[in-house]
Design an enzyme around this catalytic site. Structure first.
Site, PDB file in Angstrom:
ATOM      1  N   ARG A 101       0.875  -1.182   0.000  1.00 54.48           N
ATOM      2  CA  ARG A 101       0.000   0.000   0.000  1.00 54.48           C
ATOM      3  C   ARG A 101       0.900   1.216   0.000  1.00 54.48           C
ATOM      4  O   ARG A 101       1.679   1.421   0.932  1.00 54.48           O
ATOM      5  CB  ARG A 101      -0.928   0.001   1.221  1.00 54.48           C
ATOM      6  CG  ARG A 101      -1.697   1.313   1.349  1.00 54.48           C
ATOM      7  CD  ARG A 101      -2.812   1.271   2.368  1.00 54.48           C
ATOM      8  NE  ARG A 101      -3.968   0.549   1.875  1.00 54.48           N
ATOM      9  CZ  ARG A 101      -5.207   0.695   2.357  1.00 54.48           C
ATOM     10  NH1 ARG A 101      -5.441   1.524   3.358  1.00 54.48           N
ATOM     11  NH2 ARG A 101      -6.210  -0.001   1.866  1.00 54.48           N
ATOM     12  N   HIS A 105      -7.348   0.638  -6.523  1.00 53.50           N
ATOM     13  CA  HIS A 105      -7.595  -0.232  -5.359  1.00 53.50           C
ATOM     14  C   HIS A 105      -8.269  -1.519  -5.844  1.00 53.50           C
ATOM     15  O   HIS A 105      -9.434  -1.777  -5.546  1.00 53.50           O
ATOM     16  CB  HIS A 105      -8.484   0.527  -4.368  1.00 53.50           C
ATOM     17  CG  HIS A 105      -8.481  -0.047  -2.983  1.00 53.50           C
ATOM     18  ND1 HIS A 105      -7.658  -1.080  -2.577  1.00 53.50           N
ATOM     19  CD2 HIS A 105      -9.217   0.291  -1.883  1.00 53.50           C
ATOM     20  CE1 HIS A 105      -7.892  -1.353  -1.309  1.00 53.50           C
ATOM     21  NE2 HIS A 105      -8.820  -0.547  -0.857  1.00 53.50           N
ATOM     22  N   ASP A 117     -17.322   6.638  -1.670  1.00 55.47           N
ATOM     23  CA  ASP A 117     -16.038   6.535  -0.953  1.00 55.47           C
ATOM     24  C   ASP A 117     -15.792   7.903  -0.315  1.00 55.47           C
ATOM     25  O   ASP A 117     -16.504   8.879  -0.611  1.00 55.47           O
ATOM     26  CB  ASP A 117     -14.928   6.172  -1.958  1.00 55.47           C
ATOM     27  CG  ASP A 117     -13.553   6.000  -1.299  1.00 55.47           C
ATOM     28  OD1 ASP A 117     -13.493   5.839  -0.054  1.00 55.47           O
ATOM     29  OD2 ASP A 117     -12.539   6.031  -2.025  1.00 55.47           O
ATOM     30  N   CYS A 162     -16.738   1.586   0.509  1.00 56.89           N
ATOM     31  CA  CYS A 162     -15.567   0.735   0.773  1.00 56.89           C
ATOM     32  C   CYS A 162     -15.052   0.918   2.191  1.00 56.89           C
ATOM     33  O   CYS A 162     -14.319   0.067   2.693  1.00 56.89           O
ATOM     34  CB  CYS A 162     -14.477   1.015  -0.249  1.00 56.89           C
ATOM     35  SG  CYS A 162     -13.905   2.708  -0.243  1.00 56.89           S
ATOM     36  N   ARG A 172     -14.071  -8.757   2.041  1.00 55.16           N
ATOM     37  CA  ARG A 172     -12.655  -8.523   1.726  1.00 55.16           C
ATOM     38  C   ARG A 172     -11.834  -9.754   2.118  1.00 55.16           C
ATOM     39  O   ARG A 172     -10.918 -10.161   1.418  1.00 55.16           O
ATOM     40  CB  ARG A 172     -12.134  -7.292   2.486  1.00 55.16           C
ATOM     41  CG  ARG A 172     -12.799  -5.958   2.134  1.00 55.16           C
ATOM     42  CD  ARG A 172     -12.370  -5.460   0.784  1.00 55.16           C
ATOM     43  NE  ARG A 172     -10.931  -5.329   0.670  1.00 55.16           N
ATOM     44  CZ  ARG A 172     -10.214  -4.282   1.089  1.00 55.16           C
ATOM     45  NH1 ARG A 172     -10.824  -3.246   1.609  1.00 55.16           N
ATOM     46  NH2 ARG A 172      -8.904  -4.244   0.934  1.00 55.16           N
TER      47      ARG A 172
HETATM   48  N1  NVA Z   1      -9.994   6.572  -1.615  1.00 54.54           N
HETATM   49  C1  NVA Z   1      -9.626   6.177  -0.274  1.00 54.54           C
HETATM   50  C2  NVA Z   1      -9.870   4.733  -0.080  1.00 54.54           C
HETATM   51  C3  NVA Z   1      -9.595   4.228   1.298  1.00 54.54           C
HETATM   52  C4  NVA Z   1      -9.803   2.747   1.416  1.00 54.54           C
HETATM   53  C5  NVA Z   1      -8.172   6.556  -0.007  1.00 54.54           C
HETATM   54  O1  NVA Z   1      -7.339   6.365  -0.906  1.00 54.54           O
HETATM   55  O2  NVA Z   1      -7.880   7.044   1.083  1.00 54.54           O
HETATM   56  N1   CP Z   2     -11.472  -0.080   2.268  1.00 58.60           N
HETATM   57  C1   CP Z   2     -10.199  -0.177   2.690  1.00 58.60           C
HETATM   58  O1   CP Z   2      -9.269  -0.492   1.944  1.00 58.60           O
HETATM   59  O2   CP Z   2     -10.050   0.058   4.020  1.00 58.60           O
HETATM   60  P1   CP Z   2      -8.686   0.247   4.799  1.00 58.60           P
HETATM   61  O3   CP Z   2      -8.112   1.571   4.384  1.00 58.60           O
HETATM   62  O4   CP Z   2      -9.091   0.243   6.245  1.00 58.60           O
HETATM   63  O5   CP Z   2      -7.760  -0.874   4.462  1.00 58.60           O
END
Ligand code: NVA
Ligand code: CP
Length: 303
Positions: A103, A130, A218, A258, A286
């Site tokens: 990530r 994602h 989101d 999400c 998930r």
């Molecule tokens: N769009 C959000 C998704 C979090 C799971 C982010 O990148 O923070």
């Molecule tokens: N939806 C999602 O990826 O959540 P986290 O940021 O908690 O991993």
């Protein structure tokens, strides 16, 4: 040859359908207390440069349930942040591990790590995309509606990484996707999308949710993009998922997010906790879908 999951275009429709079938089986086995440990003795590295609740914990638990172990590493613990090259790091990690979940911010950092690694690399979220989230969401839709064909998903809000992966996912699976995003915050269009599926980007959220089977949203401000947040939040106010918007979709529309959610911003508490919301089933899935991804990529069938 190792296979990565960097964006959804690494999988075709047939591969995704197989993954969904595998996820159904894994969910069923877990429910019935049947142990299934094809990854016994294998190790998954998890390098995270951003916060996470769902992705981190579902991958860690999933790897454990499949018989393997997961090593969670924040990027600042690695020599990579003290100048060791991505290439050398990828080569070394490939000698110890059987797979990596990453990530990070810049999608290019992920692709360059994957290029130099000889083990499967899975995108656990970048600024661009994602994919594991959207694979899991497609599974949830199939589970709830019994089909993915001819399903209309209305994505309402910021045209971010999740929106981008939805465009790819819907295109590959032939779903109807209407994205309602304000000007200036519309999603990137993936290369070579061609005429797959039916994807449209509009400005009016009410136009997007018309006849929708699923309304999806989101956060308005993604991780790492906090600097522009005031202007953006103002522009996104009309894109809130509230009861009025839900009433404009199909009568039995499903509401998905999400997560993490900000009640009162992109979604009201009334909708989030209301009868249309499936957000916690969505979050649970998930685990099942990522177990299917791990089993597929880390333990490919013998040739
Ligand atoms: N769009 C959000 C998704 C979090 C799971 C982010 O990148 O923070
Ligand atoms: N939806 C999602 O990826 O959540 P986290 O940021 O908690 O991993």
């Amino acid at each position: 040859m190792k296979k990565d999951l960097l964006t959804l275009s690494n999988f075709n429709r047939e591969e995704i359908l197989l993954l969904l079938q595998k996820s159904v089986r894994l969910k069923e086995m877990r429910k019935n207390g049947i142990a299934h440990q094809p990854l016994k003795g294998k190790s998954l590295g998890m390098i995270f440069s951003k916060h996470s609740t769902r992705t981190r914990i579902s991958f860690e638990v999933g790897m454990f349930e499949l018989g393997g172990q997961a090593l969670f590493l924040t990027s600042d613990q690695l020599q990579m942040t003290r100048g060791e090259s991505v290439e050398d790091s990828a080569k070394v990690l490939s000698r110890y591990l059987n797979g990596l979940v990453v990530r990070t911010y810049d999608h290019e950092d992920l692709t360059s790590l994957a290029r130099h690694a000889s083990i499967p690399v899975i995108n656990g979220l970048t600024d661009l995309s994602h994919p594991v989230q959207i694979l899991s969401d497609i599974f949830t839709i199939q589970e709830k509606l019994g089909r993915i064909e001819n399903v209309k998903v209305a994505y309402v809000g910021d045209g971010n990484n999740v929106a981008y992966s939805w465009i790819l996912g819907a295109s590959i699976m032939g779903m109807h996707l209407a994205l309602a995003c304000p000007k200036g915050y519309q999603p990137e269009q993936p290369d070579g999308m061609g005429s797959l599926g039916k994807v449209e980007v509009v400005e009016d959220p009410f136009a997007a949710v018309k006849d929708a089977d699923v309304i999806y949203t989101d956060v308005w401000v993604s991780m790492g993009q906090e600097s522009d947040s005031d202007t953006k939040i103002k522009k996104l106010q009309p894109y809130q998922i509230n009861q009025k918007l839900v009433n404009a979709a199909k009568k039995d529309v499903l509401v998905m997010h999400c997560l993490p959610a900000h009640r009162g911003m992109e979604i009201t508490a009334e909708v989030m906790d209301g009868p249309h919301s499936i957000v916690f089933d969505q979050a649970e899935n998930r685990l099942h879908v990522q177990k299917a991804i791990l089993e597929t990529l880390l333990s490919p069938p013998e040739q």
